[in-house]
Design a protein around this motif. Sequence first.
Motif, PDB file in Angstrom:
ATOM      1  N   GLU A   1      -1.836  -1.514  10.958  1.00  0.00           N
ATOM      2  CA  GLU A   1      -1.156  -1.402   9.672  1.00  0.00           C
ATOM      3  C   GLU A   1      -1.926  -0.457   8.761  1.00  0.00           C
ATOM      4  OE1 GLU A   1       0.719  -4.304   6.208  1.00  0.00           O
ATOM      5  OE2 GLU A   1      -0.115  -5.163   8.027  1.00  0.00           O
ATOM      6  N   VAL A   2      -1.172   0.415   8.084  1.00  0.00           N
ATOM      7  CA  VAL A   2      -1.761   1.334   7.111  1.00  0.00           C
ATOM      8  C   VAL A   2      -1.056   1.071   5.789  1.00  0.00           C
ATOM      9  CG1 VAL A   2      -2.028   3.764   6.477  1.00  0.00           C
ATOM     10  CG2 VAL A   2      -2.324   3.057   8.861  1.00  0.00           C
ATOM     11  N   SER A   3      -1.824   0.980   4.703  1.00  0.00           N
ATOM     12  CA  SER A   3      -1.224   0.677   3.401  1.00  0.00           C
ATOM     13  C   SER A   3      -0.276   1.804   2.988  1.00  0.00           C
ATOM     14  CB  SER A   3      -2.304   0.476   2.336  1.00  0.00           C
ATOM     15  OG  SER A   3      -2.848   1.715   1.945  1.00  0.00           O
ATOM     16  N   ALA A   4       0.711   1.449   2.177  1.00  0.00           N
ATOM     17  CA  ALA A   4       1.755   2.401   1.789  1.00  0.00           C
ATOM     18  C   ALA A   4       1.169   3.670   1.171  1.00  0.00           C
ATOM     19  CB  ALA A   4       2.724   1.736   0.807  1.00  0.00           C
ATOM     20  N   LYS A   5       0.145   3.497   0.336  1.00  0.00           N
ATOM     21  CA  LYS A   5      -0.414   4.674  -0.349  1.00  0.00           C
ATOM     22  C   LYS A   5      -1.216   5.570   0.599  1.00  0.00           C
ATOM     23  CE  LYS A   5      -4.796   4.347  -2.214  1.00  0.00           C
ATOM     24  NZ  LYS A   5      -5.735   4.263  -3.316  1.00  0.00           N
ATOM     25  N   ALA A   6      -1.558   5.033   1.778  1.00  0.00           N
ATOM     26  CA  ALA A   6      -2.369   5.807   2.719  1.00  0.00           C
ATOM     27  C   ALA A   6      -1.542   6.359   3.883  1.00  0.00           C
ATOM     28  CB  ALA A   6      -3.501   4.938   3.252  1.00  0.00           C
ATOM     29  N   GLU A   7      -0.238   6.136   3.860  1.00  0.00           N
ATOM     30  CA  GLU A   7       0.597   6.607   4.966  1.00  0.00           C
ATOM     31  C   GLU A   7       0.610   8.125   5.029  1.00  0.00           C
ATOM     32  OE1 GLU A   7       4.466   4.809   4.731  1.00  0.00           O
ATOM     33  OE2 GLU A   7       3.662   2.819   5.160  1.00  0.00           O
TER      34      GLU A   7
ATOM     35  N   ALA B   1     -13.283  -0.783  -2.323  1.00  0.00           N
ATOM     36  CA  ALA B   1     -12.975  -2.174  -1.985  1.00  0.00           C
ATOM     37  C   ALA B   1     -11.562  -2.320  -1.424  1.00  0.00           C
ATOM     38  CB  ALA B   1     -13.132  -3.048  -3.218  1.00  0.00           C
ATOM     39  N   GLU B   2     -10.832  -1.207  -1.349  1.00  0.00           N
ATOM     40  CA  GLU B   2      -9.429  -1.279  -0.939  1.00  0.00           C
ATOM     41  C   GLU B   2      -9.258  -1.003   0.549  1.00  0.00           C
ATOM     42  OE1 GLU B   2      -5.102   0.554  -2.283  1.00  0.00           O
ATOM     43  OE2 GLU B   2      -6.942   1.359  -3.135  1.00  0.00           O
ATOM     44  N   LEU B   3      -8.523  -1.880   1.221  1.00  0.00           N
ATOM     45  CA  LEU B   3      -8.238  -1.699   2.643  1.00  0.00           C
ATOM     46  C   LEU B   3      -7.103  -0.696   2.801  1.00  0.00           C
ATOM     47  CD1 LEU B   3      -8.823  -2.729   5.559  1.00  0.00           C
ATOM     48  CD2 LEU B   3      -6.999  -4.392   5.199  1.00  0.00           C
ATOM     49  N   LEU B   4      -7.387   0.428   3.475  1.00  0.00           N
ATOM     50  CA  LEU B   4      -6.362   1.453   3.676  1.00  0.00           C
ATOM     51  C   LEU B   4      -5.634   1.276   4.999  1.00  0.00           C
ATOM     52  CD1 LEU B   4      -8.122   4.694   2.391  1.00  0.00           C
ATOM     53  CD2 LEU B   4      -6.609   3.146   1.154  1.00  0.00           C
ATOM     54  N   GLY B   5      -6.365   0.812   6.010  1.00  0.00           N
ATOM     55  CA  GLY B   5      -5.729   0.632   7.311  1.00  0.00           C
ATOM     56  C   GLY B   5      -6.549  -0.297   8.166  1.00  0.00           C
ATOM     57  N   GLU B   6      -5.840  -1.024   9.055  1.00  0.00           N
ATOM     58  CA  GLU B   6      -6.576  -1.872   9.977  1.00  0.00           C
ATOM     59  C   GLU B   6      -5.824  -2.011  11.286  1.00  0.00           C
ATOM     60  OE1 GLU B   6      -7.188  -5.954   8.943  1.00  0.00           O
ATOM     61  OE2 GLU B   6      -5.118  -6.245   8.296  1.00  0.00           O
ATOM     62  N   MET B   7      -6.607  -2.226  12.334  1.00  0.00           N
ATOM     63  CA  MET B   7      -6.087  -2.466  13.674  1.00  0.00           C
ATOM     64  C   MET B   7      -6.690  -3.788  14.125  1.00  0.00           C
ATOM     65  SD  MET B   7      -6.421   0.022  17.016  1.00  0.00           S
ATOM     66  CE  MET B   7      -5.134   1.169  16.532  1.00  0.00           C
TER      67      MET B   7
END
Length: 102
Positions: free
Chosen positions: A44-50, A23-29
Amino acid sequence: MMNEVKLSLNKLGNGAFFIMDGAELLGEMVVNITGSDLTVYHTEVSAKAEGKGFAKKLLAAMVDHARNNNLKVIALCPYVYAQFIRHPDEYADIWKKVSSNQ
């Protein structure tokens, strides 16, 4: 497949390519598709997925979608614009350059 890129658009053509982990968004364009133009606003990419290459995956999915649907890309997103500038030959067929004084 884990972390595959999906595209969600509303009927106005606004939406995003995105990567989820459950359910967690990791990245979006964030994009808009109107007529034959695909405008990219923001990546944008979430901090934990960078550092996992998700921005590149989003870029590849967006480029594939543009090519498959004969769309031209307007790169308002700094990340996408930087990639297009860095690899102009790779993206020449889809890059719609717009003058900066619009």
